[in-house]
Design an enzyme around this catalytic site. Structure first.
Site, mmCIF file in Angstrom:
data_model
loop_
_atom_site.group_PDB
_atom_site.id
_atom_site.type_symbol
_atom_site.label_atom_id
_atom_site.label_comp_id
_atom_site.label_asym_id
_atom_site.label_seq_id
_atom_site.Cartn_x
_atom_site.Cartn_y
_atom_site.Cartn_z
ATOM 1 N N HIS A 197 18.320 8.361 -19.919
ATOM 2 C CA HIS A 197 17.589 8.924 -20.939
ATOM 3 C C HIS A 197 16.738 9.248 -22.328
ATOM 4 C CE1 HIS A 197 18.520 11.721 -24.304
ATOM 5 N NE2 HIS A 197 19.077 12.461 -23.866
ATOM 6 N N ASP A 228 18.859 15.992 -20.391
ATOM 7 C CA ASP A 228 19.823 15.830 -20.645
ATOM 8 C C ASP A 228 21.128 16.354 -19.968
ATOM 9 O OD1 ASP A 228 18.531 15.755 -23.104
ATOM 10 O OD2 ASP A 228 19.062 17.456 -24.312
#
EC number: 3.1.1.4
Length: 118
Positions: A48, A92
């Site tokens: 991420h 996300d």
């Protein structure tokens, strides 16, 4: 943005830990990150972080970018809008799904990053 990311984590992990439990986990979950991820969940956070880095290279501001998405059957789904919004939403959503598959190890919360993240 980070608030939407927290909501995606809750979507993908219904009935699990509060989002704040992911903010100080391992070497990469939370602000910054360095060293080798301590486990699969921490690897999700590193991926991420790397994705946000790619978004920034494209001129996006991933921590602030608002995007459209829905939670369908515990799966975050992005609604296409614009390049930055789509890219950040995908970062996300993938991380939230990765979190849902990974095991949370209490021993990796609030670790001493100076000694364990080299």
């Amino acid at each position: 943005n980070l608030i939407q990311f927290g909501n995606m984590i809750q979507c993908a992990n219904k009935g699990s830990r509060p989002t704040r439990h992911y903010m100080d986990y391992g070497c990469y979950c939370g602000w910054g990150g360095s060293g080798t991820p301590v486990d699969e969940l921490d690897r999700c956070c590193k991926v991420h972080d790397d994705c946000y880095g790619e978004a920034e290279k494209k001129g996006c501001y991933p921590k602030l970018t608002l995007y459209s998405w829905d939670c369908t059957g515990n799966v975050p789904i992005c609604s296409p809008k614009a390049e930055c919004k789509d890219f950040v939403c995908a970062c996300d959503a993938e991380a939230a799904k990765c979190f849902a598959k990974a095991t949370y190890n209490d021993a990796n919360w609030n670790i001493d990053t100076k000694t364990r993240c080299k």
